[in-house]
Design an enzyme around this catalytic site. Structure first.
Site, PDB file in Angstrom:
ATOM      1  N   SER A 180      -9.288   1.533   3.156  1.00 42.71           N
ATOM      2  CA  SER A 180      -8.592   2.312   2.192  1.00 42.71           C
ATOM      3  C   SER A 180      -7.631   1.549   1.412  1.00 42.71           C
ATOM      4  CB  SER A 180      -7.965   3.579   2.925  1.00 42.71           C
ATOM      5  OG  SER A 180      -6.823   3.037   4.025  1.00 42.71           O
ATOM      6  N   SER A 225      -9.492  -0.592   7.341  1.00 40.74           N
ATOM      7  CA  SER A 225      -9.135  -0.673   5.908  1.00 40.74           C
ATOM      8  C   SER A 225      -8.281  -1.922   5.633  1.00 40.74           C
ATOM      9  CB  SER A 225      -8.160   0.398   5.712  1.00 40.74           C
ATOM     10  OG  SER A 225      -8.834   1.660   6.051  1.00 40.74           O
ATOM     11  N   LYS A 285       0.612  -1.221  -0.063  1.00 42.99           N
ATOM     12  CA  LYS A 285      -0.036  -0.025   0.037  1.00 42.99           C
ATOM     13  C   LYS A 285       1.020   1.400   0.114  1.00 42.99           C
ATOM     14  CE  LYS A 285      -3.808   2.117   2.656  1.00 42.99           C
ATOM     15  NZ  LYS A 285      -4.557   1.722   3.849  1.00 42.99           N
TER      16      LYS A 285
END
Length: 611
Positions: free
Chosen positions: A158, A182, A84
């Protein structure tokens, strides 16, 4: 390039599957990584999964680390993973979903370093809701990440790109982060395992914070065994992270009983916002847990839901200002409007507001502890409804809050959690559940996840790959092995079930055939060094006691590579079991105990660790 397997639907990117491909000579790590790079480039044109894919030259710099290594030497040999883009990778820009914020770190995040050292190959940096503020996957200047099953639907955030990269078979696993869900919401929406560890078990050094006191690095995986292996390898205490917890603190030996109790919300608290299929999916999940030995206990979870509201409607939103507030104040137009709106609430809260909210939160934590005094785990839906991108765009804040209904409270209450695939809707979209437990119960959750996933045997990700019941398959293989084809090995420490090096047995097709004890002629010592921490078993016929061991049956062809990896002062010799049978076993050179602690009184390494 050997493309016969790579180009077919036979490619298995689970850790065990990928290792089997390498051992069979189906393709090399370089061929695999190059192939996945091509696939990623093609898919990224229509779905912004990656913010930055690594170049082939950069990938070669990581692949060269494997050139003089044996596949059995590195537990993640040639395993591709994604990161990420709020987690640092050395010499690659970190954007946190905002190009104006970007910086280029000299070093990788601590957790990334552990994985690369274990042989994993980073493929690139994945798309996310800007500054990890969102549970939707649409709040990115690079564009909304589309769901891996249906592009009209949200992927969840996210950690959107990380989840979709795994679900579409572009990597074997991926790292995300989780403050409010997330690392669990995108897992549920893409049919993945999403492991949200206890706070501090993975170091946050090199991670752009959202709420630093709550943030957790998370793992997206196709299979719970893979998530467990990442946990075992990357959960290393980090002296530079003030929130870091020692891996040794984990209750690695804890297991929930065969007949266990699980909490479920009261009927009136099972909210699905008119999504009848998700409501039915949750009722089915309750039945699935009952089928593997669980007894449901209805619990009033309103205090947990009240705690969740404080994350975005209370002073914790000010912690996001502590993370990126200076940047947004200096460049307000760089942040998306919805991010500005959320963080813009922060000035309304004072220090007094924070302490009053913290007092409330402590009461909620005690309430949560009271729940777990009655049950082993809490079962919830991971989220109550799956929205389309169009629906989300029409109500970006309200529907985002819906996504966090059952996830927002977990980190605030210092719980461990794992998201698991549970079923599918009539339209073929995944439905997932979450299991939550007190901090440091991560391995117990993973053991329960194995029972749940083995019983359901759902296909992995969005690839229609059949679920491999690894434990069942290995046990069946053991039954078929002839006496000349295997060697029984007793283990007493880091190779025990649930401990960091157990994968060195399971990766070689070994299966557990007995949990037993030695004869009353042995002593056990906690050796210096680590991690991983190890004991030494010494024969002492005069002052010895019985020591707990596990006996694993290993294919003879794998025994040599296993023994070659054993470091001094340990080695393999013969040990007498309680039934007077002698088997191959770990033993220790006597000189090593001069600086070691005698832990024989505990009767075994597992009991010592629990103490």
């Amino acid at each position: 390039m050997s493309t016969s397997v790579l180009d077919s639907n036979e490619l298995d990117l689970s850790f065990a599957g990928l290792k089997a491909h390498y051992q069979a000579g189906d393709f090399t790590p370089r061929e695999c990584i190059y192939f996945l790079h091509q696939q990623s480039l093609a898919l990224n044109q229509d779905n912004p999964i990656y913010i930055q894919l690594l170049s082939l030259d950069t990938l070669d710099s990581y692949l060269s680390y494997l050139d003089d290594k044996d596949p059995n030497e590195l537990p993640l040999y040639g395993v591709p993973f994604a990161i990420k883009d709020n987690i640092d990778l050395a010499r690659i820009a970190t954007t946190a979903g905002c190009a104006e914020y970007a910086y280029t770190p000299e070093d990788s995040a601590f957790v990334v370093q552990q994985l690369i050292k274990a042989g994993a190959i980073p493929m690139g940096k994945t798309n996310l809701d800007q500054f990890a503020t969102g549970l939707v996957g649409t709040r990115s200047p690079w564009g909304a990440v589309k769901n891996s099953f249906n592009p009209d639907y949200i992927s969840g955030g996210s950690s959107a790109g990380s989840a979709v990269a795994v679900a579409l078979g572009l990597v074997s696993f991926a790292l995300g982060t989780d403050t409010a869900g997330s690392g669990r919401v995108p897992a549920a929406l893409n049919n993945l395992v999403g492991l949200k560890t206890s706070r501090g078990i993975f170091s946050n050094q090199g991670v752009v914070p959202a709420c630093k006191s709550l943030d957790c690095v998370t793992v997206f995986a196709l299979h719970h065994h893979d998530a467990k292996q990442v946990l075992s390898l990357a959960a290393v205490a980090d002296p530079k992270d003030a929130f870091s917890r020692s891996f040794q603190a984990l209750h690695r030996a804890k297991r929930y009983p065969e007949q266990f109790r699980f909490a479920v919300p009261l009927q009136k608290q099972r909210l699905f916002f008119d999504d009848a299929e998700y409501a039915a999916g949750f009722e089915q999940a309750i039945e699935q847990l009952q089928a593997i030995g669980g007894s449901p206990v209805e619990i009033d979870i309103q205090p947990l839901l009240d705690a969740a509201l404080l994350l975005y409607q209370g002073p914790w939103v000010a912690e996001r200002v502590a993370a990126v507030g200076d940047f947004i104040q200096a460049q307000p137009d760089a942040a998306l409007p919805v991010i500005q709106t959320i963080i813009g609430q922060a000035p309304a809260f004072s220090a007094v507001d924070f302490f009053n909210a913290e007092y409330q939160m402590q009461g909620y934590r005690q309430y949560a502890q009271a729940i777990f005094n009655q049950v082993d785990v809490l079962l919830t839906p991971t989220l109550p409804k799956h929205y389309t991108i169009a629906e989300l765009d029409a109500e970006p804040i309200l529907y985002n809050s819906h996504n966090g209904l059952y996830t927002n409270f977990v980190n605030l209450l210092d719980l461990a959690a794992i998201a698991l695939p549970s079923g599918f809707t009539a339209d073929g979209l995944p439905f997932g559940i979450s299991l939550s437990a007190p901090a440091l119960d991560d391995f117990a959750l993973l053991a329960l996840a194995e029972r749940f996933c083995d019983a359901n045997a759902l296909p992995m990700g969005a690839l229609a790959r059949p679920y491999p019941k690894q434990s069942t398959a290995i046990a069946k293989a053991c039954e078929m092995i002839n006496s000349d084809d295997f060697i029984d090995v007793a283990v007493c420490g880091a190779h025990l079930s649930g401990f960091p090096l157990n994968h060195q047995l399971t990766d070689r097709g070994a299966c557990l055939i007995a949990s037993t004890k030695t004869s009353e002629a042995y002593k056990l010592y906690a050796l210096a060094g680590g991690p991983p921490y190890r004991p030494g078993l010494i024969r002492d016929a005069h002052n010895g006691v019985q020591i707990e061991v596990e006996v694993w049956r290993m294919p003879s062809a794998q025994f040599g590579s296993f023994v070659a990896g054993i470091p001094a002062p340990l080695g393999i010799g013969k040990v007498e079991l309680s039934d007077q049978q002698w088997v191959c076993s770990f033993i220790c050179e006597p000189y090593a105990i001069e600086t070691a602690e005698d832990i024989s009184e505990y009767g075994g390494w597992r009991s010592y660790q629990q103490s």
